[in-house]
Design a protein around this motif. Structure first.
Motif, PDB file in Angstrom:
ATOM      1  N   UNK A   1     -32.034  -3.665  -9.947  1.00 17.61           N
ATOM      2  CA  UNK A   1     -31.326  -2.413 -10.071  1.00 17.61           C
ATOM      3  C   UNK A   1     -29.656  -2.689  -9.891  1.00 17.61           C
ATOM      4  N   UNK A   2     -29.065  -1.959 -10.321  1.00 14.70           N
ATOM      5  CA  UNK A   2     -27.434  -1.903 -10.193  1.00 14.70           C
ATOM      6  C   UNK A   2     -27.204  -1.785  -8.900  1.00 14.70           C
ATOM      7  N   UNK A   3     -28.117  -1.015  -7.980  1.00 15.52           N
ATOM      8  CA  UNK A   3     -27.791  -0.915  -6.778  1.00 15.52           C
ATOM      9  C   UNK A   3     -28.110  -2.032  -5.794  1.00 15.52           C
ATOM     10  N   UNK A   4     -29.193  -2.634  -6.205  1.00 15.77           N
ATOM     11  CA  UNK A   4     -29.512  -4.134  -5.408  1.00 15.77           C
ATOM     12  C   UNK A   4     -28.409  -5.048  -5.623  1.00 15.77           C
ATOM     13  N   UNK A   5     -27.856  -5.239  -7.069  1.00 12.77           N
ATOM     14  CA  UNK A   5     -27.043  -6.255  -7.227  1.00 12.77           C
ATOM     15  C   UNK A   5     -25.775  -5.680  -6.512  1.00 12.77           C
ATOM     16  N   UNK A   6     -25.489  -4.684  -6.438  1.00 10.35           N
ATOM     17  CA  UNK A   6     -24.199  -4.073  -5.810  1.00 10.35           C
ATOM     18  C   UNK A   6     -24.366  -4.549  -4.295  1.00 10.35           C
ATOM     19  N   UNK A   7     -25.396  -4.400  -3.817  1.00 12.94           N
ATOM     20  CA  UNK A   7     -25.481  -4.759  -2.324  1.00 12.94           C
ATOM     21  C   UNK A   7     -25.567  -6.302  -2.210  1.00 12.94           C
TER      22      UNK A   7
END
Ligand code: BTN
Length: 254
Positions: A169-175
């Protein structure tokens, strides 16, 4: 994202917008009040995304992760030498953590996979009273580009969907990227770029290859022999070893 950041979650304040012109432009024009945390602004879609050298950074819904980080320097401290390279290294490490193979860096800070660009970085400085105060670090990572996307790039482009069986997910990658940024930019501020030079050079897409540097008064040709302790590109030319500082320049295969 919390799982990837772990104990670092409290160090960041993250805002995610469905759409904005450019996350870099927003943070530069309207920085959030300082509260001791590192401000991050992400957007699902940018309508006027900006790249290096005046180029546009295009976006399509769901096609990429686009975000900017407002990184304040310690009072009176200079811009850390090699900052731009270290941001590329952080993105590279986050992609490697996901299992992407063949991640390379193109000086000063493009991230490639097997020669094709997967991520771009635009760093813009915020100054006050003639001093650097902060950097807006903008990162764009291709997740799943539309098949008909037309993107101008000297090296061709790729996306994470082509590198991995399961897209994060974009959120996981951002983290993951924020955690690596915190680690690498922190080291660069405290101890300088020198200790990270080996890690950068291991991933240098153009190591020992003939390259041309465009954007200086005269194009400069030579063999890319690595980077210096401050992140300057080292070129072996017929006139000897030349240092190229990261400015408004672009590297091409000769
Ligand atoms: C480049 O490769 O030319 C740099 C591209 C940088 C794109 C990112 S996307 C998030 C941030 N906001 C922008 O307008 N640009 C950067």
């Amino acid at each position: 994202m919390a799982a990837e950041l772990g104990g670092l979650a409290a160090a960041f304040s993250v805002e995610i917008l469905p759409e904005c012109d450019s996350t870099n432009s927003r943070l530069l024009a309207d920085p959030p009040p300082e509260d001791g945390r590192i401000a991050v602004l992400a957007a699902d879609r940018q309508t006027a995304g900006r790249g290096r050298r005046g180029r546009a950074w295009q976006s399509w819904p769901g096609a990429g992760l686009t975000f900017s980080v407002l990184w304040h320097f310690a009072p009176g401290a200079p811009v850390p030498a090699g900052l731009s390279l270290v941001v590329g290294l952080a993105v590279a490490r986050a992609l490697e953590d996901l299992g992407v193979e063949g991640v390379q860096l193109k000086w000063p800070n493009d991230v490639l996979v097997n020669g094709h660009k997967i991520a771009g970085i635009l760093i813009e400085l915020v100054s006050g009273r003639g001093r650097p105060l902060a950097a807006v670090i903008g990162v764009g990572i291709n997740l799943r580009l539309p098949p008909d996307a037309e993107i101008e790039s000297a090296f061709g482009v790729t996306d994470l969907a082509r590198c991995l069986d399961a897209l994060p997910s974009a959120s996981r990658l951002l983290g993951l990227v924020l955690a690596q940024l915190h680690h690498f930019v922190g080291i660069c501020e405290m101890a300088g770029f020198d200790g990270l030079r080996g890690a950068w050079q291991q991933r240098n897409a153009f190591a020992d290859l003939p390259v041309r540097i465009l954007g200086e008064a005269e194009p400069l040709a030579g063999t890319c022999v690595g980077v210096d302790v401050d992140g300057a590109l080292l070129l072996q030319t017929p006139d000897g070893l030349r240092r190229v500082l990261s400015g408004d320049v672009s590297l091409r295969v000769a």
